[in-house]
Design a protein around this motif. Structure first.
Motif, short mmCIF file in Angstrom:
data_model
loop_
_atom_site.label_atom_id
_atom_site.label_comp_id
_atom_site.label_asym_id
_atom_site.label_seq_id
_atom_site.Cartn_x
_atom_site.Cartn_y
_atom_site.Cartn_z
N ARG A 223 0.55 -1.09 0.05
CA ARG A 223 0.12 -0.05 0.06
C ARG A 223 0.89 1.50 0.20
NH1 ARG A 223 -4.67 -1.83 4.32
NH2 ARG A 223 -5.34 -3.23 3.43
N LYS A 224 2.10 1.59 0.43
CA LYS A 224 2.77 2.29 1.02
C LYS A 224 3.46 2.40 -0.61
CE LYS A 224 6.73 4.94 3.23
NZ LYS A 224 7.67 4.59 4.79
N MET A 225 4.16 1.91 -1.09
CA MET A 225 5.03 1.39 -2.95
C MET A 225 3.78 2.39 -3.57
SD MET A 225 7.12 1.44 -4.85
CE MET A 225 8.16 0.23 -4.10
N VAL A 226 2.21 1.87 -3.62
CA VAL A 226 1.20 3.05 -4.40
C VAL A 226 0.79 4.29 -3.53
CG1 VAL A 226 -1.58 2.19 -4.85
CG2 VAL A 226 -0.30 0.09 -5.10
N ARG A 227 1.01 4.15 -2.87
CA ARG A 227 0.83 5.29 -2.35
C ARG A 227 1.56 6.60 -2.99
NH1 ARG A 227 -0.40 3.74 2.80
NH2 ARG A 227 1.55 4.26 3.81
N VAL A 228 3.36 5.96 -3.31
CA VAL A 228 3.96 6.58 -2.90
C VAL A 228 4.60 7.19 -5.58
CG1 VAL A 228 6.58 6.73 -3.78
CG2 VAL A 228 5.84 6.12 -1.34
N ILE A 229 4.05 6.23 -5.40
CA ILE A 229 3.68 5.98 -6.91
C ILE A 229 2.80 6.81 -7.44
CG2 ILE A 229 2.85 4.75 -8.74
CD1 ILE A 229 4.40 2.78 -7.68
N LYS A 230 1.80 6.76 -5.77
CA LYS A 230 0.53 7.72 -7.16
C LYS A 230 0.81 9.58 -6.62
CE LYS A 230 -4.06 4.75 -6.86
NZ LYS A 230 -5.06 4.23 -5.46
N LYS A 231 1.18 9.79 -5.55
CA LYS A 231 2.04 11.17 -5.01
C LYS A 231 2.71 11.31 -6.54
CE LYS A 231 1.46 11.13 -0.12
NZ LYS A 231 2.07 10.37 0.90
N ALA A 232 3.96 10.45 -7.13
CA ALA A 232 4.68 11.04 -7.84
C ALA A 232 3.97 11.58 -9.42
CB ALA A 232 5.64 9.60 -8.42
N ALA A 233 3.00 10.45 -9.93
CA ALA A 233 2.21 10.65 -10.84
C ALA A 233 1.67 12.14 -11.10
CB ALA A 233 1.30 9.92 -11.18
N ARG A 234 1.00 12.52 -9.34
CA ARG A 234 -0.05 13.36 -9.30
C ARG A 234 1.32 15.11 -9.62
NH1 ARG A 234 -3.68 10.65 -5.74
NH2 ARG A 234 -1.84 11.16 -4.01
N ARG A 235 2.27 14.73 -9.44
CA ARG A 235 3.61 16.05 -9.63
C ARG A 235 3.75 16.12 -10.35
NH1 ARG A 235 6.19 12.76 -5.20
NH2 ARG A 235 7.81 11.71 -5.71
N ASN A 236 3.24 14.87 -11.54
CA ASN A 236 2.94 15.07 -13.15
C ASN A 236 5.07 14.62 -13.41
OD1 ASN A 236 1.36 16.92 -13.95
ND2 ASN A 236 2.23 18.23 -12.84
N VAL A 237 5.48 13.42 -12.69
CA VAL A 237 6.68 13.10 -13.03
C VAL A 237 5.88 11.41 -13.84
CG1 VAL A 237 8.23 10.80 -12.12
CG2 VAL A 237 7.47 13.05 -10.77
#
Length: 240
Positions: A223-237
């Motif tokens: 779950r932590k990995m999913v959250r980290v990946i989603k946050k990266a996508a939201r900051r346009n990574v």
């Protein structure tokens, strides 16, 4: 090759280069594999073993570290005796010899690494295994010929030494193999509470600014990995 790094994307191509370097070895070969099978004449496992035996006959020091679960055919074959008779130092990351059912979880802790170090000058690391059916697989293998090779050798030594019969804690070994610039390799062990590799991946994704590209056959994110990946996508990574 760029700065001592070469990348192979097809298993067969990596095998060919690995065998070429093995055949040119002058002093030492350290080989760690999770899957090492297909040992009949003409098969890839046998081809590698013949190359290793030939070098041992020439006086080259050969250490072979194999996982007994990934390499079941090898583990139960007569090749183990044959290799030792030719002076090859062979160790297995073995199954518990006690009741298999009561020890099922310890037996899940495997050595899944694929490491090759030649003359302490050339190294290989990646996903390439020794199995005939993988010949045309898309995989990634990196050939290293620079200052990182001694660090890779240290990583091999850590696993090798952890399997000493006198080792009090055989599954604990040094996770980090870094130079003075904090560059190098991170190891991982299922029994270790300090999951260095997992922490490093999470940290890198959390601090990413341009791209996160992931290629892996095993993607079961926490779950932590999913959250980290989603946050990266939201900051346009650029996440792929």
């Amino acid at each position: 090759m760029k700065d001592g790094w070469s990348v192979f994307y097809i298993t067969k191509n990596a095998w060919e280069e690995m065998l070429r370097d093995i055949n040119n070895a002058q002093s030492s070969i350290y080989f760690e594999q999770y899957l090492f099978n297909d040992l009949e004449k003409g098969e890839i496992g046998k081809i590698f073993l013949e190359a290793l035996i030939n070098k041992a006959k020439e006086g080259v020091k050969v250490k072979l570290l194999i996982d007994s679960v990934g390499s079941t055919d090898f583990f139960f074959s007569s090749e183990t005796v044959n290799l030792e008779e030719h002076g090859i130092d062979l160790r297995f990351h073995a199954l518990s010899r006690k009741n298999i059912l009561s020890n099922i979880f310890p037996n899940l802790y495997r050595d899944h690494r694929k490491v090759l170090v030649i003359d302490e000058k050339i190294g290989y690391i990646g996903g390439v295994v020794i199995g005939q059916k993988m010949e045309h697989w898309r995989d990634t293998q990196v050939r290293i010929e620079n200052d990182f090779v001694p660090l890779l050798k240290n990583s091999f030594d850590a696993i090798w030494n952890s399997l000493e019969k006198t080792s009090a804690r055989p599954h604990q070994y040094m996770n980090r193999h870094l130079n003075e610039n904090a560059e190098g390799f991170l190891g991982n062990c299922p029994r270790e509470k300090d999951k260095a590799l997992r922490k490093e991946i999470l940290s890198k994704i959390s601090r990413s600014r341009k791209r996160v590209w992931i290629t892996t056959p095993y993607f079961v994110p926490s779950r932590k990995m999913v959250r980290v990946i989603k946050k990266a996508a939201r900051r346009n990574v650029d996440v792929r």
